[in-house]
Design a protein around this motif. Sequence first.
Motif, PDB file in Angstrom:
ATOM      1  N   SER A 107       0.805  -1.217   0.000  1.00 17.18           N
ATOM      2  CA  SER A 107       0.000   0.000   0.000  1.00 17.18           C
ATOM      3  C   SER A 107       0.839   1.269   0.000  1.00 17.18           C
ATOM      4  O   SER A 107       0.313   2.369  -0.131  1.00 17.18           O
ATOM      5  CB  SER A 107      -0.929   0.025   1.221  1.00 17.18           C
ATOM      6  OG  SER A 107      -0.179   0.199   2.409  1.00 17.18           O
ATOM      7  N   GLU A 126      -0.309  -0.319  -4.539  1.00 16.57           N
ATOM      8  CA  GLU A 126      -1.717  -0.548  -4.836  1.00 16.57           C
ATOM      9  C   GLU A 126      -2.526   0.645  -4.349  1.00 16.57           C
ATOM     10  O   GLU A 126      -2.381   1.083  -3.203  1.00 16.57           O
ATOM     11  CB  GLU A 126      -2.188  -1.837  -4.164  1.00 16.57           C
ATOM     12  CG  GLU A 126      -1.435  -3.055  -4.642  1.00 16.57           C
ATOM     13  CD  GLU A 126      -2.038  -4.365  -4.148  1.00 16.57           C
ATOM     14  OE1 GLU A 126      -3.264  -4.438  -4.005  1.00 16.57           O
ATOM     15  OE2 GLU A 126      -1.260  -5.305  -3.896  1.00 16.57           O
ATOM     16  N   SER A 128      -5.189   2.878  -2.754  1.00 19.55           N
ATOM     17  CA  SER A 128      -6.067   2.693  -1.608  1.00 19.55           C
ATOM     18  C   SER A 128      -6.136   4.021  -0.871  1.00 19.55           C
ATOM     19  O   SER A 128      -5.481   4.996  -1.253  1.00 19.55           O
ATOM     20  CB  SER A 128      -5.524   1.601  -0.671  1.00 19.55           C
ATOM     21  OG  SER A 128      -4.315   2.041  -0.084  1.00 19.55           O
ATOM     22  N   TRP A 153      -7.343   0.024  -8.264  1.00 24.27           N
ATOM     23  CA  TRP A 153      -8.135  -0.926  -7.472  1.00 24.27           C
ATOM     24  C   TRP A 153      -9.156  -1.580  -8.387  1.00 24.27           C
ATOM     25  O   TRP A 153      -8.988  -1.578  -9.600  1.00 24.27           O
ATOM     26  CB  TRP A 153      -8.780  -0.250  -6.288  1.00 24.27           C
ATOM     27  CG  TRP A 153      -9.393   1.106  -6.545  1.00 24.27           C
ATOM     28  CD1 TRP A 153      -9.848   1.598  -7.732  1.00 24.27           C
ATOM     29  CD2 TRP A 153      -9.582   2.138  -5.585  1.00 24.27           C
ATOM     30  NE1 TRP A 153     -10.309   2.870  -7.577  1.00 24.27           N
ATOM     31  CE2 TRP A 153     -10.175   3.232  -6.263  1.00 24.27           C
ATOM     32  CE3 TRP A 153      -9.338   2.252  -4.228  1.00 24.27           C
ATOM     33  CZ2 TRP A 153     -10.505   4.424  -5.616  1.00 24.27           C
ATOM     34  CZ3 TRP A 153      -9.671   3.426  -3.590  1.00 24.27           C
ATOM     35  CH2 TRP A 153     -10.240   4.498  -4.275  1.00 24.27           C
ATOM     36  N   ASN A 155     -10.982  -4.860 -10.060  1.00 26.14           N
ATOM     37  CA  ASN A 155     -10.588  -6.245 -10.351  1.00 26.14           C
ATOM     38  C   ASN A 155      -9.957  -6.345 -11.735  1.00 26.14           C
ATOM     39  O   ASN A 155      -8.872  -5.852 -11.952  1.00 26.14           O
ATOM     40  CB  ASN A 155     -11.792  -7.169 -10.171  1.00 26.14           C
ATOM     41  CG  ASN A 155     -12.175  -7.311  -8.700  1.00 26.14           C
ATOM     42  OD1 ASN A 155     -11.473  -7.948  -7.935  1.00 26.14           O
ATOM     43  ND2 ASN A 155     -13.278  -6.695  -8.296  1.00 26.14           N
ATOM     44  N   ARG A 190      -5.056  -2.438 -12.917  1.00 22.45           N
ATOM     45  CA  ARG A 190      -4.780  -3.426 -11.863  1.00 22.45           C
ATOM     46  C   ARG A 190      -4.207  -4.707 -12.477  1.00 22.45           C
ATOM     47  O   ARG A 190      -3.290  -5.322 -11.917  1.00 22.45           O
ATOM     48  CB  ARG A 190      -6.044  -3.735 -11.084  1.00 22.45           C
ATOM     49  CG  ARG A 190      -5.802  -4.758  -9.975  1.00 22.45           C
ATOM     50  CD  ARG A 190      -6.971  -4.915  -9.035  1.00 22.45           C
ATOM     51  NE  ARG A 190      -6.640  -5.860  -7.986  1.00 22.45           N
ATOM     52  CZ  ARG A 190      -5.941  -5.583  -6.896  1.00 22.45           C
ATOM     53  NH1 ARG A 190      -5.514  -4.347  -6.688  1.00 22.45           N
ATOM     54  NH2 ARG A 190      -5.673  -6.509  -5.987  1.00 22.45           N
ATOM     55  N   ASP A 385     -14.678  -4.432  -0.263  1.00 23.59           N
ATOM     56  CA  ASP A 385     -13.587  -5.410  -0.120  1.00 23.59           C
ATOM     57  C   ASP A 385     -13.386  -6.186  -1.417  1.00 23.59           C
ATOM     58  O   ASP A 385     -12.245  -6.457  -1.819  1.00 23.59           O
ATOM     59  CB  ASP A 385     -13.902  -6.383   1.022  1.00 23.59           C
ATOM     60  CG  ASP A 385     -13.819  -5.733   2.393  1.00 23.59           C
ATOM     61  OD1 ASP A 385     -13.226  -4.644   2.490  1.00 23.59           O
ATOM     62  OD2 ASP A 385     -14.352  -6.319   3.348  1.00 23.59           O
ATOM     63  N   ASN A 387     -13.851  -5.153  -4.309  1.00 23.71           N
ATOM     64  CA  ASN A 387     -13.231  -4.263  -5.290  1.00 23.71           C
ATOM     65  C   ASN A 387     -11.918  -3.679  -4.783  1.00 23.71           C
ATOM     66  O   ASN A 387     -11.466  -2.640  -5.263  1.00 23.71           O
ATOM     67  CB  ASN A 387     -14.193  -3.138  -5.674  1.00 23.71           C
ATOM     68  CG  ASN A 387     -15.307  -3.621  -6.573  1.00 23.71           C
ATOM     69  OD1 ASN A 387     -15.048  -4.219  -7.624  1.00 23.71           O
ATOM     70  ND2 ASN A 387     -16.537  -3.399  -6.181  1.00 23.71           N
ATOM     71  N   HIS A 388     -11.311  -4.367  -3.797  1.00 28.37           N
ATOM     72  CA  HIS A 388      -9.993  -4.000  -3.266  1.00 28.37           C
ATOM     73  C   HIS A 388      -9.935  -2.539  -2.809  1.00 28.37           C
ATOM     74  O   HIS A 388      -8.974  -1.804  -3.098  1.00 28.37           O
ATOM     75  CB  HIS A 388      -8.903  -4.273  -4.309  1.00 28.37           C
ATOM     76  CG  HIS A 388      -8.807  -5.719  -4.682  1.00 28.37           C
ATOM     77  ND1 HIS A 388      -9.468  -6.249  -5.777  1.00 28.37           N
ATOM     78  CD2 HIS A 388      -8.165  -6.764  -4.086  1.00 28.37           C
ATOM     79  CE1 HIS A 388      -9.218  -7.551  -5.835  1.00 28.37           C
ATOM     80  NE2 HIS A 388      -8.443  -7.883  -4.822  1.00 28.37           N
TER      81      HIS A 388
END
Length: 581
Positions: A107, A126, A128, A153, A155, A190, A385, A387-388
């Motif tokens: 992160s 990533e 976030s 983020w 998928n 992603r 969650d 979808n990260h």
Amino acid sequence: MDNIERIINEVNKEKVRETVEWLTHNTPYRLAGSYDEKFAAEYITDRMKQYGLEVFNQEFYTYNSNPVSSELEIISPIAIKMDSLPCAHIKSTSEEGEVFEVVYLKSGSYDDYKGIDVSGKMVLVEVSYSPPVPEKARIASSMKAAGIICMNWGNDEEVICNRGLKAVWGNPTQNTLEDIPDITGISITRKDGLKMKELCVSGQTVKIKVKAEASREWSKVHQPLGILHGNGKSEQFILVASHIDAWMPGVTCNATGNATNLEICRILAKHKDELDRDIYFVFWNGHEIAEASGSTWFVDNNWNLINDKCIGYINIDSTGVRETEIFEIKASDELIEFAERNANDSVEIDAIRAMALKKIGDQSFMGIGVPAVAQRMSYTQEVMDRNHGATLGWWNHTCEDGLDKYDIETLYKDTRVTLSLIWKLAQSHILPYNFKKKFESMEDRVMALAQKYGSDFELASLCNEVSEAGKAVELIQKRAFKITDAARIEDYNRFVMIVSRLTTNVFQTYSEKYQQDSYGYTKLSAMVPLLADLDTLNSLDKDSFEYGMVVTQLVKNKNRISDAMKQVKDFAYLYDKILRI
């Protein structure tokens, strides 16, 4: 039909839809400083003039950036080209491009750098909110990284998210310009990010060639302001805002929010004689690339007015997002019960998720200490969650944020509930601030730190000061329902405004009240931001030079909180003694 139903039933779906579609079709590229932004600002000011408001199309300069182009190619251990977008406010590469080694850093928080040397390398992170991208970039720069790669983020969607790396909140000064990360930055899908991650974690040395260009420049932007004057019973006002600038096409971020804002403006203008307080409708500019420059400019240039007269700030962003199920309220502790009651009174709301408001997303008024509410229909935790961490949909800040991403029924619901909140706040003779939970929360947080770090740093006295201040305020608030005299109501309202300003500044910010914390600043996630370095202190040798510096700053920060609690107690004493209820 009671008063509030009469008002919220005036929300017109077709007028709301008209605003969303006009902005999308006519001004799809609304980045600050662009022609579309100027055109959108003129459209909004014209609408507010039609409604009879006192209107200003404010102009100011903001430190801006134009993301031009980027190219990305993995050259080792395999050869593959990947699509990318340049981040804003980056250090551009040479025209020929530059070669970097890549390190995967999860992160991109401080913890992820432990034991890893990233000097001169590009870090793959990533996307976030833990931490937000500008803070990821600030941390990377402080760790001497040469650049950052942001994988989206969501998928498997083949989309790339537009990102800005300017960590400085608002326009920079001579003291903060160097805090803007001087690194290269690009954004990728992603799917491609996971490919690059797989290569990095396999133990192989991953090298890439990057060409990226973005400008850094001052540009003139436009910020519509409409003042709706009420019946004159009070000099106080409510600030209602949504950001006008957007990544193309920017439907759910933030044509829908602007539609909500304008519809509330239209309806309340018809009932201005029933409003005890004025309402300032603002359409922030510089929200995206310039990191809250518009709201920061507004607070800097209207400091005395806001400090003396503003009773609440309602920020409207990304309303009407499709397939959302939970009404999410983020509010200052003193307003959270009021906001929850308002939502619970709505037959349209099935489930509510309420939480304390953090300093992010144009919350530029925490230095002054104006209590705020930001609310909208949101996704369930399970969806986010899955979808990260994409709280606003995988399409947020991408070219896929089109008209199919909003739902008119959800937008209608969001608009009605927020209209109800603003109407009630404008009509409240006694300000609906409730400090009981706020002081309990502050005391609990300080107590938890005292239990954990008490052997290294004295906090028991601060616990007592917070407790005493809370009790003094609670005694006055318990008698508030007895107030009937208009002059005494005004005195009480001024008292609770003072309490709000004193407590918010020391428990929700780190910078001095006239400044802004950098965007997504890591210390703001601590239980008490001003005491965030207790964790660092605990890990240092007490005889070290660094320990001495850290403990000195902690003492100063503790004194700042202590002084605020003393002022709360002093004001409570004077109010109770001189203006007894």
